[in-house]
Scaffold this motif. Structure first.
Motif, PDB file in Angstrom:
ATOM      1  N   VAL A  48      30.694   8.309 -35.378  1.00 34.32           N
ATOM      2  CA  VAL A  48      30.152   7.677 -34.174  1.00 34.32           C
ATOM      3  C   VAL A  48      29.022   8.547 -33.641  1.00 34.32           C
ATOM      4  CG1 VAL A  48      30.649   6.943 -31.804  1.00 34.32           C
ATOM      5  CG2 VAL A  48      32.383   6.621 -33.592  1.00 34.32           C
ATOM      6  N   HIS A  49      27.941   7.901 -33.223  1.00 31.28           N
ATOM      7  CA  HIS A  49      26.817   8.592 -32.591  1.00 31.28           C
ATOM      8  C   HIS A  49      26.395   7.757 -31.388  1.00 31.28           C
ATOM      9  CE1 HIS A  49      23.477  11.539 -32.784  1.00 31.28           C
ATOM     10  NE2 HIS A  49      22.863  10.612 -32.063  1.00 31.28           N
ATOM     11  N   VAL A  50      26.231   8.405 -30.238  1.00 35.65           N
ATOM     12  CA  VAL A  50      25.897   7.715 -28.995  1.00 35.65           C
ATOM     13  C   VAL A  50      24.449   8.020 -28.616  1.00 35.65           C
ATOM     14  CG1 VAL A  50      26.431   7.571 -26.522  1.00 35.65           C
ATOM     15  CG2 VAL A  50      28.287   7.761 -28.199  1.00 35.65           C
ATOM     16  N   VAL A  51      23.752   7.001 -28.161  1.00 35.83           N
ATOM     17  CA  VAL A  51      22.399   7.171 -27.633  1.00 35.83           C
ATOM     18  C   VAL A  51      22.462   6.828 -26.152  1.00 35.83           C
ATOM     19  CG1 VAL A  51      19.991   6.438 -27.763  1.00 35.83           C
ATOM     20  CG2 VAL A  51      21.380   6.531 -29.850  1.00 35.83           C
ATOM     21  N   THR A  52      22.091   7.796 -25.306  1.00 37.22           N
ATOM     22  CA  THR A  52      22.208   7.576 -23.871  1.00 37.22           C
ATOM     23  C   THR A  52      21.049   8.242 -23.133  1.00 37.22           C
ATOM     24  OG1 THR A  52      23.782   7.543 -22.035  1.00 37.22           O
ATOM     25  CG2 THR A  52      23.690   9.570 -23.363  1.00 37.22           C
ATOM     26  N   ARG A  53      20.999   8.012 -21.837  1.00 40.45           N
ATOM     27  CA  ARG A  53      19.918   8.547 -21.004  1.00 40.45           C
ATOM     28  C   ARG A  53      20.300   9.944 -20.474  1.00 40.45           C
ATOM     29  NH1 ARG A  53      16.579   4.486 -20.230  1.00 40.45           N
ATOM     30  NH2 ARG A  53      15.382   5.563 -18.634  1.00 40.45           N
ATOM     31  N   PRO A  54      19.317  10.799 -20.185  1.00 36.59           N
ATOM     32  CA  PRO A  54      19.610  12.134 -19.656  1.00 36.59           C
ATOM     33  C   PRO A  54      20.424  12.106 -18.368  1.00 36.59           C
ATOM     34  CG  PRO A  54      17.323  12.010 -20.353  1.00 36.59           C
ATOM     35  CD  PRO A  54      17.875  10.622 -20.448  1.00 36.59           C
ATOM     36  N   GLU A  55      20.239  11.077 -17.541  1.00 35.41           N
ATOM     37  CA  GLU A  55      20.972  11.023 -16.271  1.00 35.41           C
ATOM     38  C   GLU A  55      22.404  10.507 -16.418  1.00 35.41           C
ATOM     39  OE1 GLU A  55      18.284   7.260 -16.261  1.00 35.41           O
ATOM     40  OE2 GLU A  55      18.188   9.316 -17.019  1.00 35.41           O
ATOM     41  N   ASN A  56      22.789  10.046 -17.591  1.00 38.96           N
ATOM     42  CA  ASN A  56      24.147   9.541 -17.809  1.00 38.96           C
ATOM     43  C   ASN A  56      25.107  10.705 -18.090  1.00 38.96           C
ATOM     44  OD1 ASN A  56      23.186   6.967 -17.428  1.00 38.96           O
ATOM     45  ND2 ASN A  56      23.260   6.376 -19.579  1.00 38.96           N
ATOM     46  N   ALA A  83      16.404   2.872 -32.833  1.00 38.13           N
ATOM     47  CA  ALA A  83      15.556   3.719 -33.673  1.00 38.13           C
ATOM     48  C   ALA A  83      15.962   5.188 -33.562  1.00 38.13           C
ATOM     49  CB  ALA A  83      14.085   3.538 -33.294  1.00 38.13           C
ATOM     50  N   GLU A  84      16.240   5.648 -32.344  1.00 34.16           N
ATOM     51  CA  GLU A  84      16.654   7.038 -32.139  1.00 34.16           C
ATOM     52  C   GLU A  84      17.993   7.326 -32.795  1.00 34.16           C
ATOM     53  OE1 GLU A  84      15.264   9.839 -30.669  1.00 34.16           O
ATOM     54  OE2 GLU A  84      13.422   8.653 -30.711  1.00 34.16           O
ATOM     55  N   GLY A  85      18.941   6.416 -32.630  1.00 35.36           N
ATOM     56  CA  GLY A  85      20.260   6.621 -33.216  1.00 35.36           C
ATOM     57  C   GLY A  85      20.231   6.637 -34.734  1.00 35.36           C
ATOM     58  N   VAL A  86      19.487   5.718 -35.309  1.00 37.00           N
ATOM     59  CA  VAL A  86      19.379   5.649 -36.772  1.00 37.00           C
ATOM     60  C   VAL A  86      18.628   6.876 -37.299  1.00 37.00           C
ATOM     61  CG1 VAL A  86      18.308   4.346 -38.672  1.00 37.00           C
ATOM     62  CG2 VAL A  86      19.622   3.149 -36.904  1.00 37.00           C
ATOM     63  N   SER A  87      17.562   7.267 -36.619  1.00 38.90           N
ATOM     64  CA  SER A  87      16.795   8.447 -37.044  1.00 38.90           C
ATOM     65  C   SER A  87      17.634   9.726 -36.974  1.00 38.90           C
ATOM     66  CB  SER A  87      15.545   8.612 -36.175  1.00 38.90           C
ATOM     67  OG  SER A  87      14.666   7.518 -36.376  1.00 38.90           O
ATOM     68  N   ALA A  88      18.594   9.761 -36.060  1.00 35.87           N
ATOM     69  CA  ALA A  88      19.467  10.939 -35.927  1.00 35.87           C
ATOM     70  C   ALA A  88      20.558  10.980 -36.994  1.00 35.87           C
ATOM     71  CB  ALA A  88      20.103  10.952 -34.539  1.00 35.87           C
TER      72      ALA A  88
END
Length: 192
Positions: A48-56, A83-88
């Protein structure tokens, strides 16, 4: 193979309808919306990989507590988050893209989509002719997924391609939390 949980939205509709704070932190069945989504994803034993905002901050704390990797992004839309999650996670051989505000998808549905990716390049559940989540992409989609932008997510990719649908009967699993009233309905249902 693994699950990308997109948790970097603005929750604009939720706030416009009177919701306070981040809808992913809102209480749902004795935990937060995000905690329930994450629990179901982790129960699959897939990565599992999560993509979230800095304020979260609460989402980041929950990920750290469970040793779930995450990417921070000032996302302009779902496409950018994907795109960020897949690239990571370029080493994965496929991705199940899931929305953090869909806490009712059971672990078995993630597993069904993952298993079907062994035979198909694009997989998603469908109930009553309506496509659902998570959406599975084989590794051959890496280049296109990692270049997504905008707020349509991968919708444009799915329009032109043959998607393998898994027909399901559990329509409730496909409900998302978009409005404060959705939380009220689910919490009342759980209490009864």
């Amino acid at each position: 193979m693994g699950i990308i949980i997109a948790a970097a939205g603005f929750a604009k509709r939720f706030r416009e309808a009177g919701g306070n704070g981040n809808k992913l932190d809102a209480r749902l069945n004795n935990c937060s919306v995000f905690a329930q989504t994450l629990r179901h994803a982790c129960a699959t034993h897939l990565a599992v990989h999560v993509v979230t905002r800095p304020e979260n901050i609460l989402i980041q704390e929950l990920c750290r507590a469970q040793q779930i990797p995450f990417t921070l992004i000032e996302s302009a839309g779902l496409g950018e988050s994907i795109a960020e999650g897949v690239s990571a996670t370029p080493h994965w051989n496929g991705w199940l893209i899931h929305l953090a505000d869909m806490p009712f998808v059971p672990p078995a549905m993630f597993v069904q989509v993952a298993d079907a990716l062994a035979l198909h390049e694009l997989v998603r559940p469908r109930v009553n002719a309506q496509p659902g989540h998570p959406v599975g992409f084989a590794h051959c989609w890496y280049d296109k997924l990692s270049r997504l932008t905008g707020d349509n997510g991968a919708r444009e990719l799915l329009r032109a391609e043959a998607v393998h649908f898994i027909e399901i009967e559990d329509g409730d699993s496909q409900c998302d939390i978009d409005l404060p009233s959705h939380l009220d309905q689910e919490n009342k249902h759980a209490a009864s």
